[in-house]
Scaffold this active site. Structure first.
Site, PDB file in Angstrom:
ATOM      1  N   THR A   1       0.820  -1.211   0.000  1.00  0.00           N
ATOM      2  CA  THR A   1       0.000   0.000   0.000  1.00  0.00           C
ATOM      3  C   THR A   1       0.856   1.264   0.000  1.00  0.00           C
ATOM      4  OG1 THR A   1      -1.525   1.251   1.402  1.00  0.00           O
ATOM      5  CG2 THR A   1      -0.100  -0.281   2.537  1.00  0.00           C
ATOM      6  N   ASP A   2       0.254   2.370  -0.440  1.00  0.00           N
ATOM      7  CA  ASP A   2       0.954   3.662  -0.377  1.00  0.00           C
ATOM      8  C   ASP A   2       1.024   4.194   1.062  1.00  0.00           C
ATOM      9  OD1 ASP A   2      -1.736   4.347  -0.036  1.00  0.00           O
ATOM     10  OD2 ASP A   2      -1.768   5.877  -1.611  1.00  0.00           O
ATOM     11  N   GLU A   3       0.218   3.603   1.970  1.00  0.00           N
ATOM     12  CA  GLU A   3       0.174   4.133   3.345  1.00  0.00           C
ATOM     13  C   GLU A   3       1.491   3.944   4.082  1.00  0.00           C
ATOM     14  OE1 GLU A   3      -3.265   3.458   5.702  1.00  0.00           O
ATOM     15  OE2 GLU A   3      -4.611   3.553   4.001  1.00  0.00           O
TER      16      GLU A   3
ATOM     17  N   TYR B   1      -2.126  -0.443  11.030  1.00  0.00           N
ATOM     18  CA  TYR B   1      -2.228  -1.121   9.717  1.00  0.00           C
ATOM     19  C   TYR B   1      -1.008  -0.823   8.864  1.00  0.00           C
ATOM     20  CZ  TYR B   1      -3.366  -1.626   4.763  1.00  0.00           C
ATOM     21  OH  TYR B   1      -3.299  -1.917   3.426  1.00  0.00           O
TER      22      TYR B   1
ATOM     23  N   LYS C   1       2.043  -3.289   7.453  1.00  0.00           N
ATOM     24  CA  LYS C   1       2.344  -3.482   6.022  1.00  0.00           C
ATOM     25  C   LYS C   1       3.802  -3.090   5.741  1.00  0.00           C
ATOM     26  CE  LYS C   1      -0.064  -4.527   3.034  1.00  0.00           C
ATOM     27  NZ  LYS C   1      -0.414  -5.852   2.442  1.00  0.00           N
TER      28      LYS C   1
HETATM   29  P1  NAD Z   1      -9.682  -7.357   2.008  1.00  0.00           P
HETATM   30  O1  NAD Z   1      -9.687  -7.018   3.443  1.00  0.00           O
HETATM   31  O2  NAD Z   1     -10.890  -7.105   1.184  1.00  0.00           O
HETATM   32  O3  NAD Z   1      -9.324  -8.904   1.816  1.00  0.00           O
HETATM   33  C1  NAD Z   1      -8.293  -9.535   2.524  1.00  0.00           C
HETATM   34  C2  NAD Z   1      -8.428 -11.046   2.277  1.00  0.00           C
HETATM   35  O4  NAD Z   1      -7.346 -11.701   2.958  1.00  0.00           O
HETATM   36  C3  NAD Z   1      -9.721 -11.635   2.837  1.00  0.00           C
HETATM   37  O5  NAD Z   1     -10.301 -12.494   1.876  1.00  0.00           O
HETATM   38  C4  NAD Z   1      -9.277 -12.423   4.066  1.00  0.00           C
HETATM   39  O6  NAD Z   1     -10.089 -13.531   4.344  1.00  0.00           O
HETATM   40  C5  NAD Z   1      -7.869 -12.831   3.648  1.00  0.00           C
HETATM   41  N1  NAD Z   1      -6.996 -13.098   4.794  1.00  0.00           N
HETATM   42  C6  NAD Z   1      -6.828 -12.331   5.913  1.00  0.00           C
HETATM   43  N2  NAD Z   1      -5.932 -12.899   6.730  1.00  0.00           N
HETATM   44  C7  NAD Z   1      -5.512 -14.042   6.126  1.00  0.00           C
HETATM   45  C8  NAD Z   1      -4.574 -15.052   6.474  1.00  0.00           C
HETATM   46  N3  NAD Z   1      -3.904 -14.999   7.634  1.00  0.00           N
HETATM   47  N4  NAD Z   1      -4.366 -16.081   5.618  1.00  0.00           N
HETATM   48  C9  NAD Z   1      -5.063 -16.146   4.455  1.00  0.00           C
HETATM   49  N5  NAD Z   1      -5.983 -15.216   4.074  1.00  0.00           N
HETATM   50  C10 NAD Z   1      -6.192 -14.177   4.901  1.00  0.00           C
HETATM   51  O7  NAD Z   1      -8.413  -6.613   1.402  1.00  0.00           O
HETATM   52  P2  NAD Z   1      -8.192  -5.894  -0.006  1.00  0.00           P
HETATM   53  O8  NAD Z   1      -8.717  -4.522   0.062  1.00  0.00           O
HETATM   54  O9  NAD Z   1      -8.637  -6.809  -1.080  1.00  0.00           O
HETATM   55  O10 NAD Z   1      -6.603  -5.789  -0.006  1.00  0.00           O
HETATM   56  C11 NAD Z   1      -5.790  -6.837  -0.551  1.00  0.00           C
HETATM   57  C12 NAD Z   1      -4.332  -6.446  -0.408  1.00  0.00           C
HETATM   58  O11 NAD Z   1      -4.091  -5.213  -1.102  1.00  0.00           O
HETATM   59  C13 NAD Z   1      -3.893  -6.197   1.041  1.00  0.00           C
HETATM   60  O12 NAD Z   1      -2.595  -6.702   1.213  1.00  0.00           O
HETATM   61  C14 NAD Z   1      -3.898  -4.674   1.177  1.00  0.00           C
HETATM   62  O13 NAD Z   1      -2.963  -4.250   2.135  1.00  0.00           O
HETATM   63  C15 NAD Z   1      -3.506  -4.259  -0.227  1.00  0.00           C
HETATM   64  N6  NAD Z   1      -4.000  -2.928  -0.662  1.00  0.00           N
HETATM   65  C16 NAD Z   1      -5.323  -2.607  -0.557  1.00  0.00           C
HETATM   66  C17 NAD Z   1      -5.772  -1.369  -1.038  1.00  0.00           C
HETATM   67  C18 NAD Z   1      -7.225  -0.950  -0.955  1.00  0.00           C
HETATM   68  O14 NAD Z   1      -7.527   0.201  -1.229  1.00  0.00           O
HETATM   69  N7  NAD Z   1      -8.140  -1.854  -0.624  1.00  0.00           N
HETATM   70  C19 NAD Z   1      -4.870  -0.474  -1.611  1.00  0.00           C
HETATM   71  C20 NAD Z   1      -3.513  -0.837  -1.699  1.00  0.00           C
HETATM   72  C21 NAD Z   1      -3.097  -2.085  -1.226  1.00  0.00           C
HETATM   73  O1  DAU Z   2      -4.141   3.927   0.466  1.00  0.00           O
HETATM   74  C1  DAU Z   2      -4.371   2.560   0.354  1.00  0.00           C
HETATM   75  C2  DAU Z   2      -5.196   2.100   1.523  1.00  0.00           C
HETATM   76  O2  DAU Z   2      -6.500   2.621   1.335  1.00  0.00           O
HETATM   77  C3  DAU Z   2      -5.237   0.589   1.700  1.00  0.00           C
HETATM   78  O3  DAU Z   2      -3.939   0.126   1.979  1.00  0.00           O
HETATM   79  C4  DAU Z   2      -6.176   0.207   2.843  1.00  0.00           C
HETATM   80  O4  DAU Z   2      -6.281  -1.203   2.938  1.00  0.00           O
HETATM   81  C5  DAU Z   2      -7.539   0.793   2.557  1.00  0.00           C
HETATM   82  O5  DAU Z   2      -8.402   0.529   3.643  1.00  0.00           O
HETATM   83  C6  DAU Z   2      -7.449   2.302   2.325  1.00  0.00           C
HETATM   84  O6  DAU Z   2      -7.144   3.022   3.560  1.00  0.00           O
HETATM   85  P1  DAU Z   2      -7.894   4.401   3.904  1.00  0.00           P
HETATM   86  O7  DAU Z   2      -7.867   4.583   5.362  1.00  0.00           O
HETATM   87  O8  DAU Z   2      -7.415   5.502   3.047  1.00  0.00           O
HETATM   88  O9  DAU Z   2      -9.371   3.992   3.370  1.00  0.00           O
HETATM   89  P2  DAU Z   2     -10.832   4.163   3.999  1.00  0.00           P
HETATM   90  O10 DAU Z   2     -11.792   3.761   2.928  1.00  0.00           O
HETATM   91  O11 DAU Z   2     -10.956   3.531   5.327  1.00  0.00           O
HETATM   92  O12 DAU Z   2     -10.935   5.741   4.192  1.00  0.00           O
HETATM   93  C7  DAU Z   2     -10.754   6.623   3.111  1.00  0.00           C
HETATM   94  C8  DAU Z   2     -10.888   8.025   3.643  1.00  0.00           C
HETATM   95  O13 DAU Z   2     -12.246   8.238   4.052  1.00  0.00           O
HETATM   96  C9  DAU Z   2     -10.043   8.298   4.872  1.00  0.00           C
HETATM   97  O14 DAU Z   2      -9.578   9.648   4.821  1.00  0.00           O
HETATM   98  C10 DAU Z   2     -11.007   8.126   6.041  1.00  0.00           C
HETATM   99  C11 DAU Z   2     -12.326   8.584   5.445  1.00  0.00           C
HETATM  100  N1  DAU Z   2     -13.553   7.923   5.984  1.00  0.00           N
HETATM  101  C12 DAU Z   2     -13.583   6.562   6.030  1.00  0.00           C
HETATM  102  C13 DAU Z   2     -14.697   5.912   6.517  1.00  0.00           C
HETATM  103  C14 DAU Z   2     -14.725   4.402   6.582  1.00  0.00           C
HETATM  104  C15 DAU Z   2     -14.631   8.685   6.394  1.00  0.00           C
HETATM  105  O15 DAU Z   2     -14.604   9.927   6.306  1.00  0.00           O
HETATM  106  N2  DAU Z   2     -15.729   8.043   6.855  1.00  0.00           N
HETATM  107  C16 DAU Z   2     -15.817   6.677   6.976  1.00  0.00           C
HETATM  108  O16 DAU Z   2     -16.853   6.153   7.458  1.00  0.00           O
END
Ligand code: NAD
Ligand code: DAU
Length: 352
Positions: free
Chosen positions: A132-134, A158, A162
């Site tokens: 992630t970019d975080e 989180y 990561k």
């Molecule tokens: P998600 O939370 O939707 O899914 C995570 C999946 O991992 C789930 O299916 C869960 O059951 C599985 N899991 C959790 N722990 C596990 C374990 N110990 N063994 C096997 N499976 C396990 O997540 P996502 O949003 O699809 O993110 C996927 C990946 O991409 C993550 O590594 C996250 O950090 C990264 N990522 C997400 C975002 C975003 O915006 N969602 C952005 C950048 C990177």
């Molecule tokens: O940047 C990549 C990341 O983006 C991933 O690595 C993470 O897995 C993913 O959860 C996401 O993190 P964020 O914290 O940026 O995403 P989230 O959707 O939780 O929140 C996006 C923005 O919206 C953040 O500034 C918080 C705000 N927010 C979020 C929720 C859930 C609200 O204002 N209200 C809300 O109820």
């Protein structure tokens, strides 16, 4: 064939569906099925012989070792993680268990198996770690977007977990020569996203006429990328990435949260008229340690591997809102008791 972990989650399921569709190559999918994993997302693959689902933990060396020995994958793509920042604030332990210890155990199991491969197979193998970019922390308004050279400065449990995983991946390449690739992507949105994250939560609440809880002043900025474009970037890195390298992935779509919510309300007013969606916006207490701005400079990926996002924020959001309107059965399947428990914990009295 390839092995994916976390392929029943949001990005992993989108990746698995697109992988079968676009490459036809067999894929084994290992997922623990936490609250975020959902087999309903993989329903289109139920009769697909090229997809095999295995329930299990990346931290289980016996199971992972058996899958590697049995299938001899040419690559492993690691999506498995705990991913919601707010949950990491309420309970960080699961984040350390899966993202740090789980990734370590996975790397160690893969290294043991990979070390026994004939040289040609070992050289061709790839371990792609999805990050992630975080990990780079928070930007000031005029800062240049994060590059692959930006220093790590994670701010939440989180992102710290990561970052630790990314460092282990880097070390396994540097020390043991494991052919790793790491992608650091910005915020994704699209179909199949669990409605705890900003965009699906806002769509689902708006459709139900519930408050749209905006943290703080709503001016925090994220760089949004349609999930299908992220999956295409991962395929490009798997095909052409240089072992040991990292690649930033982002959509050049920086938006303040309030503008994201405004876009959802505008699109919903068009696709499902009859409600004043914007009036549902409710300001609630801010997230502790809330990062102000993320933005990604993806020029390395564009230049070296020719990747480009296909969706604009507007076109991707239209597809996403349409998908949630059309898929109440999927939504009903994921909004279980655990979902209601989380919503009342995180949004107690609308003030968090
Ligand atoms: P998600 O939370 O939707 O899914 C995570 C999946 O991992 C789930 O299916 C869960 O059951 C599985 N899991 C959790 N722990 C596990 C374990 N110990 N063994 C096997 N499976 C396990 O997540 P996502 O949003 O699809 O993110 C996927 C990946 O991409 C993550 O590594 C996250 O950090 C990264 N990522 C997400 C975002 C975003 O915006 N969602 C952005 C950048 C990177
Ligand atoms: O940047 C990549 C990341 O983006 C991933 O690595 C993470 O897995 C993913 O959860 C996401 O993190 P964020 O914290 O940026 O995403 P989230 O959707 O939780 O929140 C996006 C923005 O919206 C953040 O500034 C918080 C705000 N927010 C979020 C929720 C859930 C609200 O204002 N209200 C809300 O109820």
């Amino acid at each position: 064939m390839i092995l994916v972990t976390g392929g029943a989650g949001f990005i992993g399921a989108n990746f698995t569906l697109a992988w079968i569709d676009k490459t036809g190559e067999p894929i084994v999918n290992l997922d623990k099925l936490t609250y975020a994993g959902n087999l309903g997302s993989l329903a289109p693959l139920r009769a697909e012989a090229r997809h095999a689902f295995v329930r299990g933990d990346i931290a289980d060396p016996a199971l992972v070792g058996e899958l590697l020995a049995q299938h001899r994958p040419r690559a492993l793509v690691n999506f498995a993680a705990e991913t919601h920042v707010d949950r990491s604030i309420h309970g960080p332990a699961a984040f350390v268990d899966t993202n740090v210890v789980g990734t370590f155990r996975l790397l160690e199991t893969v290294r043991t198996w990979w070390s026994s491969l004939p040289k040609e197979d070992a050289d061709a193998f790839r371990f792609l770690h999805v990050s992630t970019d975080e990990v780079y922390g928070s930007l000031a308004p005029d800062d240049h977007p994060f590059t692959e050279q930006s220093a790590y400065a994670p701010n939440s449990p989180y992102s710290a977990s990561k970052a630790a995983a990314d460092h282990l991946v880097r070390a396994y390449h540097h020390t043991y020569g494991l052919p790793t690739l790491t992608t650091n992507c910005s915020n994704n949105y699209g179909p199949l996203q669990f409605p705890e994250k900003l965009i699906p939560l806002m769509i689902v609440n708006a459709i139900a006429g519930k408050p749209l809880p905006v943290y703080g002043d709503g001016r925090n900025v994220r760089d949004w990328l349609y999930v299908g474009d992220h999956c295409a970037a991962i395929r490009a890195v798997l095909d052409g990435g240089v072992p040991g390298a990292t690649y930033n992935v982002g959509g050049d779509a920086e938006m303040a949260n309030l503008d994201v919510v405004g876009t959802i309300c505008r699109i919903l007013a068009e696709l499902a008229p009859g409600r004043d969606y914007a009036s549902l916006v409710t300001f609630v207490k801010d997230r502790p340690g809330h990062d102000r701005r993320y933005a990604i400079d993806a020029s390395k990926l564009r230049r070296e591997l020719g990747w480009r996002p296909e969706e604009s924020f507007e076109s991707g959001m239209r597809r996403t809102v349409r998908w949630y309107l059309d898929n109440d059965a999927w939504l009903a399947g994921v909004t279980s008791g655990e979902y209601h428990r989380w919503i009342s914990l995180n949004y107690a009295s609308g003030t968090r």
